[in-house]
Design a protein around this motif. Structure first.
Motif, PDB file in Angstrom:
ATOM      1  N   LEU A  10      15.120 -10.832  12.799  1.00  0.00           N
ATOM      2  CA  LEU A  10      15.723 -10.299  11.906  1.00  0.00           C
ATOM      3  C   LEU A  10      14.629  -8.933  11.697  1.00  0.00           C
ATOM      4  O   LEU A  10      14.097  -9.701  10.231  1.00  0.00           O
ATOM      5  N   ALA A  11      14.284  -8.250  11.866  1.00  0.00           N
ATOM      6  CA  ALA A  11      13.466  -7.454  10.608  1.00  0.00           C
ATOM      7  C   ALA A  11      13.885  -6.435   9.733  1.00  0.00           C
ATOM      8  O   ALA A  11      13.002  -6.394   8.579  1.00  0.00           O
ATOM      9  N   ALA A 683      19.374  -1.109  22.403  1.00  0.00           N
ATOM     10  CA  ALA A 683      18.297   0.124  23.008  1.00  0.00           C
ATOM     11  C   ALA A 683      17.119  -0.795  23.206  1.00  0.00           C
ATOM     12  O   ALA A 683      16.970  -2.010  21.679  1.00  0.00           O
ATOM     13  N   VAL A 684      16.205  -1.494  23.603  1.00  0.00           N
ATOM     14  CA  VAL A 684      15.765  -2.611  23.846  1.00  0.00           C
ATOM     15  C   VAL A 684      13.935  -1.501  23.945  1.00  0.00           C
ATOM     16  O   VAL A 684      13.740  -0.135  24.382  1.00  0.00           O
ATOM     17  N   ALA A 685      13.228  -1.573  23.185  1.00  0.00           N
ATOM     18  CA  ALA A 685      11.504  -1.300  23.847  1.00  0.00           C
ATOM     19  C   ALA A 685      10.996  -1.796  24.625  1.00  0.00           C
ATOM     20  O   ALA A 685      11.401  -2.400  25.501  1.00  0.00           O
ATOM     21  N   PHE A 690      10.054  -4.633  20.701  1.00  0.00           N
ATOM     22  CA  PHE A 690      11.440  -4.791  19.183  1.00  0.00           C
ATOM     23  C   PHE A 690      13.294  -4.867  20.302  1.00  0.00           C
ATOM     24  O   PHE A 690      12.830  -3.982  20.876  1.00  0.00           O
ATOM     25  N   VAL A 691      13.825  -4.774  19.505  1.00  0.00           N
ATOM     26  CA  VAL A 691      15.329  -4.892  19.615  1.00  0.00           C
ATOM     27  C   VAL A 691      16.361  -4.398  18.951  1.00  0.00           C
ATOM     28  O   VAL A 691      16.184  -4.694  17.603  1.00  0.00           O
ATOM     29  N   VAL A 692      16.703  -2.743  19.007  1.00  0.00           N
ATOM     30  CA  VAL A 692      18.114  -2.346  18.144  1.00  0.00           C
ATOM     31  C   VAL A 692      19.281  -2.305  18.533  1.00  0.00           C
ATOM     32  O   VAL A 692      19.589  -1.966  20.433  1.00  0.00           O
ATOM     33  N   THR A 693      19.602  -2.535  17.966  1.00  0.00           N
ATOM     34  CA  THR A 693      22.002  -2.678  18.443  1.00  0.00           C
ATOM     35  C   THR A 693      22.333  -1.432  16.630  1.00  0.00           C
ATOM     36  O   THR A 693      21.939  -1.654  15.820  1.00  0.00           O
ATOM     37  N   TRP A 703      15.093  -5.832  15.897  1.00  0.00           N
ATOM     38  CA  TRP A 703      15.245  -7.466  15.633  1.00  0.00           C
ATOM     39  C   TRP A 703      13.684  -7.555  17.025  1.00  0.00           C
ATOM     40  O   TRP A 703      13.551  -6.473  17.741  1.00  0.00           O
ATOM     41  N   GLU A 704      12.838  -8.608  15.641  1.00  0.00           N
ATOM     42  CA  GLU A 704      11.124  -7.849  15.901  1.00  0.00           C
ATOM     43  C   GLU A 704      10.701  -9.002  16.958  1.00  0.00           C
ATOM     44  O   GLU A 704      10.877 -10.770  16.520  1.00  0.00           O
TER      45      GLU A 704
END
Length: 969
Positions: A10-11, A683-685, A690-693, A703-704
């Motif tokens: 978690l970034a 969403a996934v880069a 990184f991943v965004v939720t 999430w990095e």
């Protein structure tokens, strides 16, 4: 060959201004608002509306449930849903101490006036009093039958009590010196939700409950302090006078220390959520489960006398207007008595823009109060829609009592985040909720744009990242221009909610799917619009064709090569069509419930489908065969996304967990747990950096990918260890059931755990205390081996005879544990003390309970050396006290320990006497310094007073001379 994976962490977490599970407070200067942000605490500048700091603990995942500020304002105590309490330093932003004692969420916190003690109440029905200075729990108080909702200290007028309110409708008074309940008040007919006392004398108490009433009580400190015996049967609190002088069991009814004084009038009929008394004691605030905060003023004695005189004058005037007033009526007018409504009238109210979750008075002094004017005060209101407002209450303004000073609403959505999407360059993020969309910078986490919209269900960036299109619940496609911060077109696309939209791989249009059973295809075009621009065409979506389906369309997805189109229907099937001709190719059936989300890998060979039946199925796009069915989540799977260029897969669900999968090996790589609500958006880069939720808890989390490599076996072992530690901590506390929990516990176990008494130990066994106990046991094993080697070494040196021969005797090798400390010269006893000092003070008692009796004997031998060497007397005494209290019977009955205990008694008394004398000397010095400071303050006051008087006389003389000159002219 073993495959290695890179770990995600978690970034960042943003989008939450004030979560609804806890209250919000001002800091000591009223310049910043301290608000809960799920598992974190945010500090906001109330004037600028910007985030100043975030208090984050890496090891904590539990949500914040309660906040309170220390009397000095230098610390804030924060309670969490897992029962832990952390005290944060407001200057450094670091946690200074962590308390673990409650079995459930902490729901109430309060400091004593000195800030040296803290009392906490919880859903587990217990109260715990903590020593903040010693960083340890003092004792646990049992007696309530339901969740404790509010607590306060009573320390004025010789009292040393805690008052607590609970959902069991009772208000209890606890004597801290005797550690038991001395009075129980049946305060309301419903659940007691709020309570506060007047800060000056603590002789007036206010309670609020589910019945919507705010009741006022008078506290008699003398009677309350004199109750050294537990009260008999609970009796009524004075709402109906009773002539009973003896209880049913024959015991006399005790004099009541708390007497009802009346009920305050409220405009709102909702249940009382928060009650606060201003630090000056002049104002009382009551807030219900609506948009209203009501203010009351406590009149002084002079104001009461004036009020009484006005009432008598008015009554006499009325009597004079009537003819034939009798003497008895005149006597009645003399016996006029003021009610609680006259003493504490409602003077103002604040109406917020949404339901109020909590409010707090500004700790600063009331501004503008002079010459009979009341001035104004500020209150902080945390609202249920993720916003914070600061209102100023101006009592002298009869037209408008309150005005909005500032608000913090831009950094978060008003409702849950329903959808989100990343731009093609992974720099911008758009999120949608029920009434607006927000555009964020992914790297700075700042909100760039906030645009009003419909109820967003899906969204995408159009090619170029300058425009955003969203699908709404009412079947519309709304097109937004980010540069102009405006909606440029609203297209009525479907007759039902637009559940899904996807930009075509050729970037020339998009496809939408809706509840109206249609799949519609749209081309991106540009048209001239004078209202938009005279030189630039604006984009628009042109409907080209429609595909009728047999059932509601839930999700549409194009394959990256543009060859296929996947459509999921409400009948739990997925239809694969050729994208150009829309001819049928494959039908994927096997899910028991509808497919909520799906994605196709970048090589167009795999399709992953996530369903409400909690499973993810992996299918081949060549023949439509199901490669694997994975039981993925504990609730509906809401989203799946492949990482570009790989067969790695991310999935989200209503179980609040993000999972990372290897679709080739059909293995779960890792879990990402942090959300506190259902996860709606994923969403996934592009390359998986990184991943965004986005979640129902209104938070957006990034999430990095890190450089930390791991194997699947290591991850499974780590999960098993966490599960084992959690179960071990729960097993250690399985007999410590709260009163009223209905737990079936044997009488012998009840005596061991203390569940049949009002008082119990404050600590709780956790994974950290178990680890600390194991470290002490390891240190004692090392001590035993090293002491044996050192003793043998000394005997060999003595047997050598000469000094030269003794010098040739080889020294024993040191333990690797001692060498790992970086201090190889430590003696065995110093090593044990070194390990004991690393144990947190709040965890020491529970850590020592892990030791078996054989290790306790070994530790006592170390304590003898510590006392003789005068090493850390305070820690040594505390450890010794805990051991003697816990193992008293075994220690006194073991004959071999008598010499050790006698040796400890003689040496410890001498050591403690020296420390006591030193503390006494320091106390005397501090008292002398305080007296000197007080004398200097009085001296300065007289000097200032004399100077002020002389200056006033000179001013008056000058004004008089000036007046004489004017008259002469």
């Amino acid at each position: 060959m073993v495959k290695l994976y890179l770990r995600y962490r978690l970034a960042a977490s943003f989008g939450v201004v004030a979560s609804g599970a806890a209250n919000s407070v001002f800091d000591k200067d009223a310049k910043h608002a301290i608000t809960p942000a799920l598992e974190d605490v945010n500090i906001w500048d109330v004037r600028k509306g910007t985030l100043v700091r975030t208090w984050h603990d890496e090891g904590n995942k539990a949500e914040v449930t309660c906040l309170t500020r220390s009397p000095a304002g230098e610390a804030v105590a924060v309670g969490y849903a897992d029962g832990s309490i952390r005290i944060w330093d407001t200057n450094s932003g670091e946690t200074t101490v962590t308390f673990n004692g409650h079995r459930s969420a902490v729901t109430a916190l309060a400091y004593d006036p000195l800030g040296a003690r803290l009392v906490s109440g919880s859903k587990d029905t217990d109260l715990i009093v903590w020593d903040v200075v010693a960083e340890a729990g003092m004792f646990r108080l049992r007696g309530h039958k339901d969740q404790v909702t509010t607590v306060r200290f009573l320390t004025k007028s010789g009292m040393d009590h805690v008052v607590s309110g609970s959902k069991d409708t009772l208000v209890k008074f606890w004597d801290l010196s005797t550690q038991h309940c001395v009075e129980t008040v049946i305060a309301h007919r419903g659940e007691v939700w709020a309570l506060d006392v007047s800060p000056m004398d603590e002789m007036m108490m206010f309670t609020g409950a589910a019945d919507g009433e705010v009741r006022v009580w008078k506290i008699d400190p003398a009677v309350l302090s004199a109750k050294l015996d537990p009260a008999g049967d609970t009796i009524d609190s004075g709402w109906a006078d009773s002539a009973i002088s003896v209880n049913e069991d024959g015991t006399p009814v005790m004099k009541r220390a708390v007497v009802s004084y009346g009920t305050l009038e409220r405009q709102s009929k909702e249940r009382v959520v928060t009650l606060r008394v201003h630090p000056s004691g002049r104002y009382v605030g009551a807030q219900g489960a609506d948009k209203l905060v009501e203010m009351y003023r406590v009149r002084t004695e002079d104001e009461m006398k004036k009020k009484l005189a006005r009432l008598r004058k008015r009554q006499n005037e009325k009597k004079k207007q009537k003819a034939g007033a009798t003497k008895s009526e005149e006597q009645e007018s003399e016996e006029l008595v003021l009610t609680v409504a006259d003493e504490i009238p409602r003077v103002a109210h604040v109406r917020c823009s949404a339901k109020v979750r909590s409010f707090d008075f500004s700790p600063a002094k009331i501004t503008g109060a002079s010459n009979g004017k009341e001035g104004s005060l500020q209150i902080l209101c945390a609202l249920s829609n993720n916003t914070v407002e600061v209102h100023a209450i101006e009592f002298d303004n009869k037209e408008q009592h309150s005005r909005l000073v500032s608000g913090i609403d831009i950094p978060g959505h008003r409702s849950d985040v329903r959808t989100l999407a990343l731009s093609t360059d992974d720099e911008l993020l758009v999120t949608g909720s029920s009434d607006l969309i927000k555009v964020w910078n992914v790297y700075s986490r700042q909100c760039l744009k906030t645009l009003p919209s419909g109820y967003a269900l899906c969204c995408e960036f159009l090619p170029g990242n300058a425009f955003v299109v969203i699908g709404t619940k009412t079947g519309e496609l709304q097109l937004f221009d980010l540069a102009r911060s405006a909606m440029i077109e609203n297209i009525k696309a479907h007759d039902g909610p637009v559940w899904s939209l996807h930009v075509r791989p050729d970037k020339k249009g998009l496809t939408t799917g809706s509840q109206d059973k249609d799949v519609k295809f749209w081309d991106l075009a540009f048209v001239e619009d004078p209202e938009y621009s005279r030189v630039q065409k604006r984009p628009t979506l042109v409907h080209t064709r429609t595909l009728k389906m047999s059932d509601d369309v839930l999700c549409v997805r194009h394959s990256p090569d543009g060859r296929l189109l996947a459509v999921s229907l409400l009948d739990s099937t997925v239809k694969i069509l050729y994208a150009d001709t829309l001819k049928f190719f494959l039908s994927l059936y096997g899910h028991k419930l509808p497919v909520m989300s799906m994605d196709i890998s970048s090589d167009s060979t795999l399709i992953a489908t996530g369903s409400s039946d909690k499973t993810i199925k992996l299918w081949g796009l060549d023949f439509g065969d199901c490669h694997k069915s994975l039981f993925a989540h504990q609730d509906s799977v809401m989203g799946v996304r492949f990482v570009f260029g790989t067969h790695y897969l991310f999935s989200i669900g209503k179980d609040r967990i993000v999972k990372y999968w290897d679709a080739d090996k059909f293995e779960l790589i890792m879990k990402l747990e942090s959300h506190h609500g259902e996860i709606w958006g994923l969403a996934v880069a592009k390359y998986g950096n990184f991943v965004v939720t986005g979640s129902h808890d209104r938070s957006i989390r990034v999430w990095e990918k890190t450089d930390d490599q791991f194997m699947l076996e290591e991850e499974r072992e780590r999960e098993q260890e966490e599960l084992y530690e959690q179960n071990a901590a729960q097993d250690a506390d399985r007999y410590d059931a709260p009163i009223g929990s209905g737990a079936d516990v044997d009488d012998e176990l009840k005596q061991q755990s203390g569940t049949n008494t009002e008082v119990a130990a404050a600590g709780k066994s956790t994974a950290e205390t178990l680890k600390a106990g194991e470290r002490i046991i390891e240190a004692l094993d090392v001590w035993e081996e090293e002491r044996r080697n050192f003793d043998q070494y000394e005997r060999m040196k003595k047997a050598a005879g000469s000094a030269a021969a003794a010098a040739e005797v080889p020294a024993p090798p040191r333990s690797p544990f001692v060498l790992a400390t970086g201090k190889p010269d430590l003696t065995p006893e110093q090593f044990v003390l070194f390990v004991a000092q690393k144990v947190k003070a709040a965890e020491m008692e529970e850590a020592l309970l892990v030791l078996p009796f054989s290790k306790v004997v070994m530790l006592l031998k170390n304590i003898v050396v510590w006392i003789e060497k005068k090493w850390s007397p305070a820690l040594t005494s505390r450890i010794l006290f805990i051991l003697l209290r816990t193992h008293h019977h075994q220690l006194v009955s073991t004959a071999t320990l008598r010499p050790t205990l006698a040796r400890i008694r003689t040496t410890l008394r001498t050591l403690l006497k020296t420390d006591r004398d030193q503390v006494g000397f320091n106390l005397a010095g501090l008292r002398f310094v305080r007296a000197r400071i007080a004398d200097q303050a009085v001296h300065d006051f007289y000097i200032d007073d004399t100077t002020t008087t002389a200056a006033a006389e000179i001013t008056d003389q000058r004004q008089g001379d000036s007046g004489k000159r004017k008259r002469r002219q």
